[in-house]
Design a protein around this motif. Structure first.
Motif, short mmCIF file in Angstrom:
data_model
loop_
_atom_site.label_atom_id
_atom_site.label_comp_id
_atom_site.label_asym_id
_atom_site.label_seq_id
_atom_site.Cartn_x
_atom_site.Cartn_y
_atom_site.Cartn_z
N ILE A 33 14.97 103.55 81.72
CA ILE A 33 15.88 103.62 82.86
C ILE A 33 15.45 104.73 83.82
O ILE A 33 15.44 104.54 85.04
N VAL A 34 15.07 105.88 83.27
CA VAL A 34 14.59 106.98 84.11
C VAL A 34 13.32 106.55 84.85
O VAL A 34 13.17 106.77 86.06
N ILE A 35 12.40 105.92 84.11
CA ILE A 35 11.17 105.43 84.73
C ILE A 35 11.49 104.44 85.84
O ILE A 35 10.92 104.48 86.93
N GLY A 36 12.44 103.53 85.57
CA GLY A 36 12.80 102.51 86.55
C GLY A 36 13.31 103.11 87.84
O GLY A 36 12.91 102.69 88.94
N LEU A 37 14.21 104.08 87.74
CA LEU A 37 14.76 104.71 88.94
C LEU A 37 13.68 105.46 89.71
O LEU A 37 13.62 105.39 90.94
N ALA A 38 12.82 106.18 88.97
CA ALA A 38 11.76 106.94 89.64
C ALA A 38 10.75 106.02 90.32
O ALA A 38 10.34 106.26 91.46
N VAL A 39 10.37 104.94 89.63
CA VAL A 39 9.40 104.02 90.20
C VAL A 39 10.01 103.24 91.36
O VAL A 39 9.31 102.91 92.33
N MET A 40 11.31 102.96 91.29
CA MET A 40 11.98 102.31 92.41
C MET A 40 11.85 103.17 93.67
O MET A 40 11.48 102.66 94.75
N ILE A 41 12.13 104.46 93.55
CA ILE A 41 12.00 105.35 94.70
C ILE A 41 10.54 105.50 95.11
O ILE A 41 10.21 105.50 96.29
N GLY A 42 9.66 105.61 94.11
CA GLY A 42 8.25 105.80 94.41
C GLY A 42 7.62 104.62 95.12
O GLY A 42 6.96 104.78 96.15
N THR A 43 7.83 103.41 94.59
CA THR A 43 7.21 102.23 95.21
C THR A 43 7.90 101.86 96.51
O THR A 43 7.25 101.54 97.50
N GLY A 44 9.25 101.91 96.50
CA GLY A 44 9.98 101.58 97.73
C GLY A 44 9.70 102.57 98.84
O GLY A 44 9.49 102.19 99.99
N PHE A 198 14.58 117.45 107.20
CA PHE A 198 14.88 116.02 107.29
C PHE A 198 16.38 115.80 107.50
O PHE A 198 17.21 116.57 107.00
N PRO A 199 16.72 114.77 108.24
CA PRO A 199 18.12 114.34 108.32
C PRO A 199 18.40 113.36 107.17
O PRO A 199 17.53 112.58 106.77
N ILE A 200 19.58 113.43 106.60
CA ILE A 200 19.94 112.49 105.53
C ILE A 200 20.23 111.14 106.16
O ILE A 200 21.07 111.02 107.05
N SER A 201 19.53 110.12 105.71
CA SER A 201 19.69 108.76 106.24
C SER A 201 19.98 107.80 105.10
O SER A 201 19.08 107.44 104.33
N TRP A 202 21.23 107.38 104.98
CA TRP A 202 21.59 106.43 103.91
C TRP A 202 20.98 105.06 104.17
O TRP A 202 20.72 104.30 103.24
N LYS A 203 20.69 104.78 105.43
CA LYS A 203 20.03 103.51 105.77
C LYS A 203 18.63 103.47 105.16
O LYS A 203 18.20 102.46 104.60
N VAL A 204 17.91 104.60 105.27
CA VAL A 204 16.57 104.68 104.70
C VAL A 204 16.65 104.61 103.17
O VAL A 204 15.84 103.92 102.53
N VAL A 205 17.60 105.31 102.58
CA VAL A 205 17.77 105.27 101.12
C VAL A 205 18.01 103.85 100.65
O VAL A 205 17.42 103.38 99.67
N LYS A 206 18.88 103.14 101.36
CA LYS A 206 19.16 101.75 101.01
C LYS A 206 17.91 100.89 101.11
O LYS A 206 17.62 100.07 100.22
N GLN A 207 17.15 101.07 102.20
CA GLN A 207 15.94 100.28 102.39
C GLN A 207 14.92 100.56 101.29
O GLN A 207 14.27 99.64 100.77
N VAL A 208 14.78 101.84 100.93
CA VAL A 208 13.85 102.22 99.86
C VAL A 208 14.26 101.58 98.53
O VAL A 208 13.43 101.05 97.79
N CYS A 209 15.55 101.62 98.23
CA CYS A 209 16.04 101.05 96.98
C CYS A 209 15.83 99.54 96.93
O CYS A 209 15.47 98.98 95.88
N ILE A 210 16.05 98.88 98.06
CA ILE A 210 15.81 97.43 98.11
C ILE A 210 14.32 97.13 97.95
O ILE A 210 13.93 96.24 97.19
N ASN A 211 13.49 97.90 98.68
CA ASN A 211 12.04 97.69 98.58
C ASN A 211 11.54 97.86 97.15
O ASN A 211 10.69 97.11 96.68
N GLY A 212 12.05 98.89 96.47
CA GLY A 212 11.58 99.19 95.12
C GLY A 212 12.41 98.58 94.01
O GLY A 212 12.21 98.90 92.83
N SER A 213 13.33 97.69 94.37
CA SER A 213 14.25 97.15 93.38
C SER A 213 13.55 96.35 92.29
O SER A 213 14.00 96.30 91.15
#
Length: 416
Positions: A33-44, A198-213
């Protein structure tokens, strides 16, 4: 990185016990699970930053890098606190017994205490590639791996720390790349990417999570299927079966690592050329990728069958039943190596093209749906061999789905 876990397993099986080896597999779903979350952020994040660089938006790429590193550290910290606070309940939920409880608790608690650095180390492997410095990521990972091997010997054999020594060796191994990555992106200001305000952008976070899902789906699915493998093996064979499937899963980590490394390494190039609309380069890369994966698949299949007895012996020299069972299983599993490269690459390709939905769908069917169905259907007809065949047949089913998605989206992404 696959060697981190494999080396732990070899030392634990030889110098602690087969029960300790089984314990590592019992708790591994939470590490997945830890690997999954990290790789989601990394790849996305890597896919998004590669696209931004291709569009010549370097400032936005730097801001995205910094925000994701902060988010990854905080996420790892929260995971470590939650798991360690509820560790007894969690290991029982995973199927631990009174014989395995202490092994499970010792190994998992140490790993999760260093979860923030574990997350960062995984993320930096992708970010170094996107920054145009893959050789740095490779070098520091190799240094961490060598340190892991040396410390495994010292902690387990020389100091007699048992399974705790394996856990400490592993966290020391991945702390070096994590701390080096932090220093590199903080102090080296001459490359494409480095830390900025950096400014906090929840839109970017969402896009990254979708990309790396898709990568998150892979690791969550691995967590669940590892649990299901353990349950089925316990039902059909007993504790020897759990030890045998642990060996086969270790072999899977190692042999699939070639396909994962290639797919993740070339992904930022697809993202960059897609962002710059250089579709001719995308088609050229796709042709090269197909040739490379075909060569890898044949070579690794042959290699796996040549060294299968050696791999099984390294983990089970003290237990003949585990050795014989794992040897049969590994040879059946090896047929998946002829197919898995295409499936891993296809999922990674759609992530790189910022199409996380297709990538996640492929990953879900590959790592969870098909395998789960096969795990419960095949043993009814062919016994324990059906458990070993679940993976090859699941990969074969996914191959048809992967090819279908490539043809379906070929015009949208100018693939061929």
């Amino acid at each position: 990185m696959s060697l981190y876990t494999i080396v732990d397993g070899m030392f634990v099986s030889h110098y602690v016990s087969s029960n300790a080896l089984s314990a590592i597999n019992i708790v591994y779903p939470f590490i997945n699970i830890v690997i999954g979350l990290a790789v989601m952020i990394g790849t996305g994040g890597s896919a998004l930053m590669g696209k931004l660089l291709g569009e010549n938006k370097q400032k936005e790429a730097k801001e995205t890098l910094t925000m994701l590193v902060v988010a990854g550290f905080v996420l790892g910290l929260l995971l470590g606190v939650v798991v360690n606070k509820n560790i007894i309940t969690l290991i029982h939920w995973l199927g631990s017994s009174s014989v395995l409880d202490q092994y499970c608790q010792d190994y998992l608690s140490i790993q999760m205490s260093f979860a923030p650095l574990f997350v960062l180390q995984l993320m930096f492997q992708y970010f170094f590639v996107t920054a145009g410095k893959p050789q740095i990521g490779l070098f520091i990972t190799m240094i961490g791996g060598i340190l892991n091997v040396v410390l495994d010997y010292l902690f387990i054999v020389s100091f007699g720390l048992g399974i705790s020594g394996a856990a400490y060796a592993t966290v020391c191994g991945y702390s070096i790349p994590a701390l080096f990555g932090l220093c590199y992106f903080l102090f080296v200001r001459t490359g494409y990417l480095y830390f900025v305000r950096f400014p906090i952008s929840w839109k970017v976070v969402k896009q990254v999570c979708i990309n790396g899902s898709s990568e998150m789906v892979i690791n969550l699915s691995l967590a669940i299927t590892t649990f299901l493998y353990n349950i089925q093996m316990m039902a059909y064979v007993g504790t020897s079966g759990v030890a045998a499937i642990t060996i086969i899963l270790y072999a899977q980590f190692l042999l699939n690592a070639v396909f994962l490394g290639f797919s993740n390494g070339i992904a930022p190039m697809y993202s960059y050329y897609y962002g710059s609309q250089d579709y001719q380069q995308i088609r050229k890369l796709l042709k090269i990728s197909g040739i490379m994966i075909l060569c890898f698949s044949i070579f690794i299949f042959v290699f796996a069958n040549m060294v299968s007895s050696t791999i099984c012996y390294l983990f089970s020299s003290n237990d003949l039943e585990v050795y014989e069972l794992s040897l049969v299983g590994l040879r059946l599993f090896s047929f998946s190596l002829l197919i898995v490269g295409v499936n891993i690459f296809t999922s990674s390709l759609f992530t790189a093209l910022n199409d996380g939905r297709v990538s996640a769908m492929l990953s879900f069917f590959r790592t969870f749906f098909f395998i789960t169905v096969c795990l419960y259907v095949l043993p009814i007809y062919v016994g324990v061999n059906g458990i070993f065949l679940a993976l090859p047949i699941g990969e074969l089913c996914t191959l048809f789905l992967s090819v279908f998605q490539l043809f379906k989206n070929r015009r949208k992404y100018h693939l061929f």
